[in-house]
Design a protein around this motif. Structure first.
Motif, mmCIF file in Angstrom:
data_model
loop_
_atom_site.group_PDB
_atom_site.id
_atom_site.type_symbol
_atom_site.label_atom_id
_atom_site.label_comp_id
_atom_site.label_asym_id
_atom_site.label_seq_id
_atom_site.Cartn_x
_atom_site.Cartn_y
_atom_site.Cartn_z
ATOM 1 N N PHE A 77 55.510 -29.581 15.257
ATOM 2 C CA PHE A 77 54.205 -29.592 15.906
ATOM 3 C C PHE A 77 53.467 -30.906 15.687
ATOM 4 O O PHE A 77 53.010 -31.542 16.652
ATOM 5 C CB PHE A 77 53.350 -28.422 15.411
ATOM 6 C CG PHE A 77 51.965 -28.407 15.999
ATOM 7 C CD1 PHE A 77 51.768 -28.104 17.333
ATOM 8 C CD2 PHE A 77 50.864 -28.713 15.207
ATOM 9 C CE1 PHE A 77 50.489 -28.103 17.879
ATOM 10 C CE2 PHE A 77 49.587 -28.717 15.743
ATOM 11 C CZ PHE A 77 49.395 -28.411 17.077
ATOM 12 N N THR A 97 58.316 -24.867 18.055
ATOM 13 C CA THR A 97 57.415 -25.017 16.917
ATOM 14 C C THR A 97 57.598 -23.821 15.985
ATOM 15 O O THR A 97 58.434 -22.955 16.238
ATOM 16 C CB THR A 97 55.936 -25.076 17.365
ATOM 17 O OG1 THR A 97 55.687 -23.969 18.242
ATOM 18 C CG2 THR A 97 55.616 -26.368 18.093
ATOM 19 N N GLN A 102 51.079 -22.851 18.275
ATOM 20 C CA GLN A 102 51.393 -24.279 18.279
ATOM 21 C C GLN A 102 52.135 -24.674 19.550
ATOM 22 O O GLN A 102 51.863 -25.726 20.140
ATOM 23 C CB GLN A 102 52.243 -24.624 17.056
ATOM 24 C CG GLN A 102 51.521 -24.558 15.735
ATOM 25 C CD GLN A 102 52.456 -24.788 14.564
ATOM 26 O OE1 GLN A 102 53.673 -24.590 14.675
ATOM 27 N NE2 GLN A 102 51.913 -25.210 13.437
#
Length: 333
Positions: A77, A97, A102
Motif C-alpha cells: 500500500f 494490499t 487499502q
C-alpha cells in the motif's frame, strides 16, 4: 513518451527478479532502476540486468514511467500509493494490499491521477485461462484443486493469500458475477498460518464454486472442473490439457452419440511475460488493465471473507476442545 517505456522494479526478492528479467527481454521496455532498501541486494540485481541500483522508491519518480511493485504484501500500500500519487503506472503483485480498504484507496487514487493500476493475478494472463474462458459460457458450478508440497517461501501469509487467491481470481473472472457469501474450513499444520483450506463460494448469479488449496501435500496438482448447462470441462492445468464434453443431441434418445468429446492442449506460454506485455500495452495505449484495481479488490474481499469464515470455524473447534466450555459440556451430556 519515448519509444521504450522506462521501467523499474521495487523489491529484489523471488518475484522481483522475474519482473526485472521480463522488462529486460521485452522490446517495448527499458529497465532503468532496481529498488531495494538493502544496498547489496539492489546492486546485485541491478548489475545483473544492467540497471541503476536505488535504495528508496521515492528517488525514481522522474526516472521512469512504469513500475512493478514486488515487495512483501505489508508494504504494497505505502509503496504503490507513493508511486501512483507521483503519476507513475503501477503493476502490483498479488494480493493488491493487506486490506480491502487499502485496495479501494489505491484504485480511486489511480483513477484520479489517470495512471494504470494492474494487479498481478498471473493466472488470468495464462494460456489456460484464455482457452477455458473461450470454451465455457455462463458456468453453474466449478471445482478447483490446487495442492503443493511444503516450502518455506510464502509462509508469512496463510494459504488463502498465498495460493488460493489465484483460483479465487480466476473463478471470479470466469463467472462474471459478484460473490454473495462463502463458507470455509481450514487449519494450520506445519506453520502458524492456515496451510490447508476449502471454501464454498456462492455468486449472485446462482453459480457455486468449491475451492480446495493445500501447501502440505506430497505432490503438486492443479485441476479445475467447470460445469455449465450443456457443457463440462475437466482441466488438468499441470499437464496443460482440457477434456471437454458437450451436448449435440438428446442423450435420452440418442445415448452416448449425443455427447461430443474433445481434448485441447493448452499452449506453452510464459504467463508473467504475458502479464508484463499487457501492462506495457495499457501504459502505451491507455487501455483498461485486464486485472485492474477493482478486480484485485474483489479477489481480496473474497479472500478476507474466506479467512473470516475459517476463523469462526476454528473458534468453534477450540470451544469444543476446551474442557468446561458450554459447547464441550453440552457435547458430553
Amino acid at each position: 513518451m519515448a519509444d521504450q517505456i522506462r521501467t523499474a522494479v521495487v523489491g529484489t526478492g523471488y518475484f522481483g527478479r522475474f519482473h526485472a528479467n521480463h522488462y529486460t527481454k521485452n522490446p517495448d521496455a527499458k529497465l532503468v532502476a532496481v529498488v531495494d532498501s538493502n544496498p547489496e541486494r539492489a546492486k546485485a540485481m541491478a548489475d545483473e540486468f544492467g540497471a541503476e541500483a536505488v535504495m528508496d522508491h521515492r528517488e525514481i519518480y522522474d526516472k521512469v514511467d512504469a513500475v512493478s511493485v514486488a515487495v512483501p504484501t505489508p508494504f504494497h500500500f505505502d509503496v504503490a500509493r507513493d508511486l501512483i500519487d507521483a503519476g507513475l503506472h503501477v503493476n502490483i503483485e498479488k494480493p493488491i494490499t493487506e486490506t480491502v480498504e487499502q485496495a479501494q484507496v489505491l484504485t480511486k487514487l489511480a483513477e484520479e491521477r489517470g495512471t494504470v493500476l494492474q494487479v498481478g493475478h498471473i493466472e488470468r494472463y495464462s494460456a489456460a485461462y484464455r482457452v477455458i474462458s473461450e470454451k465455457i459460457d455462463r458456468p453453474l458450478y466449478l471445482e478447483s484443486y490446487r495442492i503443493a508440497p511444503w516450502k518455506a517461501r510464502g509462509v508469512d501469509v496463510d494459504v488463502i493469500l498465498d495460493l488460493m487467491i489465484h483460483d479465487i481470481d480466476m473463478i471470479i473472472g470466469l463467472v462474471g458475477s459478484p460473490v454473495s457469501s462463502v463458507d470455509a474450513v481450514g487449519t494450520g499444520v506445519m506453520g502458524r498460518k492456515v496451510d490447508i483450506a476449502n471454501a464454498r463460494i456462492n455468486f449472485e448469479s446462482g453459480c457455486v464454486a468449491n475451492v480446495t488449496t493445500s501447501r502440505i501435500s506430497y505432490k503438486t496438482e492443479r485441476r479445475l472442473r467447470v460445469f455449465s448447462h450443456s457443457q463440462y470441462l475437466n482441466c488438468d492445468l499441470g499437464e496443460r490439457k482440457i477434456f471437454g464434453y458437450s451436448l449435440r443431441g438428446d442423450p435420452m434418445t440418442e445415448g452416448l452419440a449425443a455427447i461430443a468429446t474433445d481434448t485441447v492442449d493448452i499452449p506453452q506460454e510464459d504467463s508473467l511475460g504475458n502479464e508484463i506485455a499487457s501492462f506495457l500495452d495499457c501504459v502505451r495505449t491507455g487501455k483498461k488493465p485486464f486485472v485492474d484495481g477493482y478486480a484485485g479488490s474483489e479477489a481480496l474481499r473474497v479472500a478476507v471473507m474466506i479467512n473470516e469464515s475459517i476463523d469462526a470455524q476454528l473458534k468453534k473447534v477450540q470451544a469444543w476442545l476446551t474442557p468446561g466450555s458450554p459447547v464441550s459440556v453440552s457435547a458430553k451430556s
